[in-house]
Design a protein around this motif. Sequence first.
Motif, PDB file in Angstrom:
ATOM      1  N   PHE A 233       0.831  -1.210   0.000  1.00 42.18           N
ATOM      2  CA  PHE A 233       0.000   0.000   0.000  1.00 42.18           C
ATOM      3  C   PHE A 233       0.865   1.259   0.000  1.00 42.18           C
ATOM      4  CE2 PHE A 233      -2.260   3.356   2.324  1.00 42.18           C
ATOM      5  CZ  PHE A 233      -3.409   3.463   1.549  1.00 42.18           C
ATOM      6  N   VAL A 234       1.958   1.250   0.747  1.00 43.16           N
ATOM      7  CA  VAL A 234       2.858   2.410   0.788  1.00 43.16           C
ATOM      8  C   VAL A 234       3.450   2.673  -0.590  1.00 43.16           C
ATOM      9  CG1 VAL A 234       5.054   3.245   1.706  1.00 43.16           C
ATOM     10  CG2 VAL A 234       3.382   2.188   3.233  1.00 43.16           C
ATOM     11  N   ARG A 235       3.888   1.608  -1.262  1.00 42.56           N
ATOM     12  CA  ARG A 235       4.462   1.796  -2.603  1.00 42.56           C
ATOM     13  C   ARG A 235       3.394   2.281  -3.593  1.00 42.56           C
ATOM     14  NH1 ARG A 235       8.242   2.038   0.051  1.00 42.56           N
ATOM     15  NH2 ARG A 235      10.054   0.636   0.120  1.00 42.56           N
ATOM     16  N   LEU A 236       2.167   1.812  -3.432  1.00 40.13           N
ATOM     17  CA  LEU A 236       1.089   2.292  -4.298  1.00 40.13           C
ATOM     18  C   LEU A 236       0.801   3.768  -4.046  1.00 40.13           C
ATOM     19  CD1 LEU A 236      -1.444  -0.684  -4.200  1.00 40.13           C
ATOM     20  CD2 LEU A 236      -0.056   0.039  -6.151  1.00 40.13           C
ATOM     21  N   SER A 237       0.826   4.177  -2.777  1.00 38.88           N
ATOM     22  CA  SER A 237       0.584   5.588  -2.460  1.00 38.88           C
ATOM     23  C   SER A 237       1.696   6.481  -2.969  1.00 38.88           C
ATOM     24  CB  SER A 237       0.424   5.758  -0.944  1.00 38.88           C
ATOM     25  OG  SER A 237       1.621   5.426  -0.259  1.00 38.88           O
ATOM     26  N   GLU A 238       2.878   5.897  -3.178  1.00 33.38           N
ATOM     27  CA  GLU A 238       3.994   6.633  -3.761  1.00 33.38           C
ATOM     28  C   GLU A 238       3.987   6.561  -5.285  1.00 33.38           C
ATOM     29  OE1 GLU A 238       7.285   4.690  -1.947  1.00 33.38           O
ATOM     30  OE2 GLU A 238       7.076   5.723  -0.019  1.00 33.38           O
ATOM     31  N   PHE A 239       2.945   5.922  -5.854  1.00 33.43           N
ATOM     32  CA  PHE A 239       2.808   5.729  -7.291  1.00 33.43           C
ATOM     33  C   PHE A 239       3.965   4.929  -7.874  1.00 33.43           C
ATOM     34  CE2 PHE A 239       0.602   9.685  -6.219  1.00 33.43           C
ATOM     35  CZ  PHE A 239      -0.671   9.385  -6.677  1.00 33.43           C
ATOM     36  N   ASP A 240       4.565   4.084  -7.030  1.00 33.87           N
ATOM     37  CA  ASP A 240       5.636   3.197  -7.492  1.00 33.87           C
ATOM     38  C   ASP A 240       5.011   1.831  -7.752  1.00 33.87           C
ATOM     39  OD1 ASP A 240       7.970   1.947  -8.101  1.00 33.87           O
ATOM     40  OD2 ASP A 240       9.013   2.437  -6.227  1.00 33.87           O
ATOM     41  N   TYR A 241       4.260   1.741  -8.842  1.00 33.64           N
ATOM     42  CA  TYR A 241       3.505   0.521  -9.128  1.00 33.64           C
ATOM     43  C   TYR A 241       4.398  -0.691  -9.392  1.00 33.64           C
ATOM     44  CZ  TYR A 241      -0.356   3.814  -9.517  1.00 33.64           C
ATOM     45  OH  TYR A 241      -1.287   4.786  -9.258  1.00 33.64           O
TER      46      TYR A 241
END
Length: 277
Positions: A233-241
């Motif tokens: 979820f943290v990586r998704l919130s950073e837009f690091d898909y």
Amino acid sequence: MPKFFLQKPTLPGFGLSFGVSSLYISLVILFPIAALFAYTSEMSLAQYWRAISDPRVVASYRVTLEGAAISTAVVLVFGLLLAWILERYRFPGRLFLDALVDLPFALPTAVAGLTLSVLLAQGGWVGQWFAPYKISYAFPGLTIAMIFTSLPFVVRSVQPVLAEIGPEYEEAAHTLGANDRQTFWRVLLPALVPALFTGASQAFIRSLGEFGAVVMIAGNIPLKTEITSLMIFVRLSEFDYPAASAIATVVLAASLLLLFSLQILQTRLLPWQRPGR
């Protein structure tokens, strides 16, 4: 072509049913997995390794595995006891208790995590009795949330088997001179082992992927109480898909490896469960 497809089906409409089932599996399971690997394919091997071996991510692996292992061991014991009580005894409130077992399925996990965090906080109704030990916003609270969400898998796996066995097996063992311990270990437990394997594996996998209940009570302290689902979820919130997909592939691989390992374990170590036996 497999022999199964050459046999005349008992019910009509096999071709349509098989096609709809294959389409459903493709849409719900295969396509999302393919999209997951499509994101990771954009990364080089070095980028992929950097994404999954970040110290914060590695710590989340450890926290998730430890919490899932402890919670699975707990629900394996208490799930068996609860299934035994519900199936072997009749008492006032039994149906209500039986319905409560399914509460984690019906209750939103975020609500469950919030409720547990309030109850188990140091000033909460339950947490105040464990002061100065900290439960909420610490590793014990994380484990309790996993126990709450995974307990029904063991209970619902064991309960039908106990209902099928019936008390007559125990009575027959006692008639032949076996005591309660011998009856449990030699008569009941061998019949319950496959159900326990199934329930424990489902509980462990559910704990690996649990998110809502855990993040509400874990405190999400980096390197201490962050779980792998939170890191995705943290990586998704950073837009690091791509990085989020890379971490997700690790969880997916662990889940599939566990499922296949348990299948092999059941067929190799539990020979009475093989087809035709």
